[in-house]
Design an enzyme around this catalytic site. Structure first.
Site, short mmCIF file in Angstrom:
data_model
loop_
_atom_site.label_atom_id
_atom_site.label_comp_id
_atom_site.label_asym_id
_atom_site.label_seq_id
_atom_site.Cartn_x
_atom_site.Cartn_y
_atom_site.Cartn_z
N TYR A 168 -51.68 -35.58 16.52
CA TYR A 168 -50.78 -35.50 15.38
C TYR A 168 -49.38 -35.97 15.73
O TYR A 168 -48.66 -36.53 14.88
CB TYR A 168 -50.75 -34.08 14.80
CG TYR A 168 -51.84 -33.87 13.78
CD1 TYR A 168 -51.70 -34.35 12.49
CD2 TYR A 168 -53.03 -33.22 14.12
CE1 TYR A 168 -52.70 -34.19 11.55
CE2 TYR A 168 -54.04 -33.06 13.19
CZ TYR A 168 -53.86 -33.55 11.90
OH TYR A 168 -54.86 -33.41 10.98
N HIS A 219 -51.75 -32.56 0.25
CA HIS A 219 -52.37 -32.40 1.57
C HIS A 219 -51.36 -32.06 2.66
O HIS A 219 -51.64 -32.24 3.85
CB HIS A 219 -53.15 -33.67 1.94
CG HIS A 219 -54.34 -33.90 1.06
ND1 HIS A 219 -55.00 -35.10 0.99
CD2 HIS A 219 -54.98 -33.08 0.18
CE1 HIS A 219 -56.01 -35.01 0.13
NE2 HIS A 219 -56.00 -33.79 -0.37
N CYS A 250 -45.62 -22.22 11.52
CA CYS A 250 -46.14 -21.18 12.41
C CYS A 250 -47.42 -20.58 11.82
O CYS A 250 -47.46 -20.25 10.63
CB CYS A 250 -45.08 -20.10 12.60
SG CYS A 250 -45.65 -18.65 13.51
N CYS A 262 -46.10 -16.34 11.17
CA CYS A 262 -45.16 -15.99 10.09
C CYS A 262 -45.04 -17.07 9.03
O CYS A 262 -44.32 -16.89 8.04
CB CYS A 262 -43.79 -15.68 10.69
SG CYS A 262 -42.96 -17.10 11.46
N CYS A 317 -43.53 -20.49 18.06
CA CYS A 317 -42.51 -20.12 17.08
C CYS A 317 -41.43 -19.29 17.75
O CYS A 317 -41.73 -18.31 18.46
CB CYS A 317 -43.16 -19.34 15.94
SG CYS A 317 -41.99 -18.75 14.69
N GLY A 350 -54.24 -46.68 -5.03
CA GLY A 350 -54.59 -46.71 -3.61
C GLY A 350 -55.48 -45.57 -3.18
O GLY A 350 -55.41 -45.13 -2.02
N SER A 379 -59.60 -43.94 -3.28
CA SER A 379 -61.01 -44.23 -3.54
C SER A 379 -61.56 -43.41 -4.69
O SER A 379 -62.65 -43.69 -5.18
CB SER A 379 -61.83 -43.94 -2.28
OG SER A 379 -61.78 -42.56 -1.96
N ASN A 421 -56.03 -50.73 -7.43
CA ASN A 421 -56.78 -50.70 -6.18
C ASN A 421 -57.28 -52.11 -5.86
O ASN A 421 -57.71 -52.82 -6.78
CB ASN A 421 -57.97 -49.74 -6.29
CG ASN A 421 -58.41 -49.20 -4.95
OD1 ASN A 421 -58.74 -49.97 -4.05
ND2 ASN A 421 -58.43 -47.89 -4.80
#
Length: 259
Positions: A70, A122, A130, A133, A159, A199, A201, A225
């Site tokens: 990530y 999303h 955290c 909390c 945290c 954009g 599906s 699209n």
């Protein structure tokens, strides 16, 4: 750039609209160079399925590995810039009395393009929080080393308030959408005059059901699209092409804005 021709009925509906909703998917961010979950991963991540990394199970099993992935994605987002589609959507917002932007993307490119009324279904990759909390945390820009995929494992920070582990600020596969954003998105889709799905599906649920709500409510629905989708024959207008090409032309023609 090829000039696209738009039906007069589309231009008329958009000019008359007082409540417009735009739903954006991964295809919009992909035009800024942010890889989608369907794209092949690069660097150290090329042997891994993105969909398998974006789960609670994966984070609990190997938090350092998932956090590192990530951080690599966060660096890619920070490096990316808003594209003409983001800018056209932000311009549209200034021309419509009531405008709601609903995005499935976790980046901040819409914000950087100037959009204001945004619902992130999303989550936001720039806002990890955290597990204990639930407090949001902001971290410095990811390093170029991470951006190049040169770091594989990074232990998640803790945290400072409660000591619990901090997790990515995104909605993982198998998790529910944020209640407030989802309720607002559904209400906006039911009440709008014009609904765009751009954009996406139109396969990922429950976000894809927003288009159905708008159709059932009698809104003018517009799909943008480059590829065919399952809703081609359900929407009022299906505009084929990259969002960064179609939207600037549509906005310019609708509101007489010089390109």
């Amino acid at each position: 750039m090829t000039q696209q021709e738009f039906p007069l009925s589309l231009i008329t509906a958009l000019r008359a609209a007082t409540r417009v909703v735009v739903l954006t998917g991964a295809g919009v961010s992909a035009e800024s160079g942010i890889p989608t979950f369907r794209d092949k991963q690069t660097g150290l991540w090329e042997n891994f399925d993105a969909a398998e990394l974006a789960t609670r199970y994966a984070f609990d099993r190997d938090p350092a590995f998932v956090w590192g992935w990530y951080e690599w994605r966060r660096a890619a987002v920070q490096k990316a810039q808003p594209n003409p589609a983001h800018l056209a959507i932000a311009t549209m917002e200034t021309r419509v009395p009531q405008f709601t932007l609903i995005t499935q993307n976790v980046d901040d490119l819409h914000e950087r393009a100037g959009s204001r009324n945004i619902l992130h279904l999303h989550g936001e990759i720039s806002r990890p929080y955290c597990e204990g909390c639930r407090q949001s945390h902001v971290f410095p820009r990811a390093t170029p080393k991470i951006a190049l995929g040169g770091e594989e494992r990074i232990e998640p920070p803790r945290c400072q308030s409660c000591g619990a582990r901090i997790r990515p600020g995104v909605v993982w596969f198998g998790e529910a959408l944020p209640d407030g954003a989802w309720a607002s998105a559904r209400e906006s889709a039911r009440q709008c005059d014009v609904f765009f799905c751009i954009g996406t599906s139109s396969l990922v649920q429950p976000a894809a059901s927003l288009t159905d709500l708008a159709i059932d409510a009698g809104a003018t629905t517009i799909q943008v699209n480059p590829d065919s989708t399952d809703i081609d024959d359900l929407v009022t207008f299906s505009l084929r092409g990259p969002a960064g090409t179609v939207l600037p032309q549509l906005v310019a023609e609708t509101w007489n804005i010089p390109q």
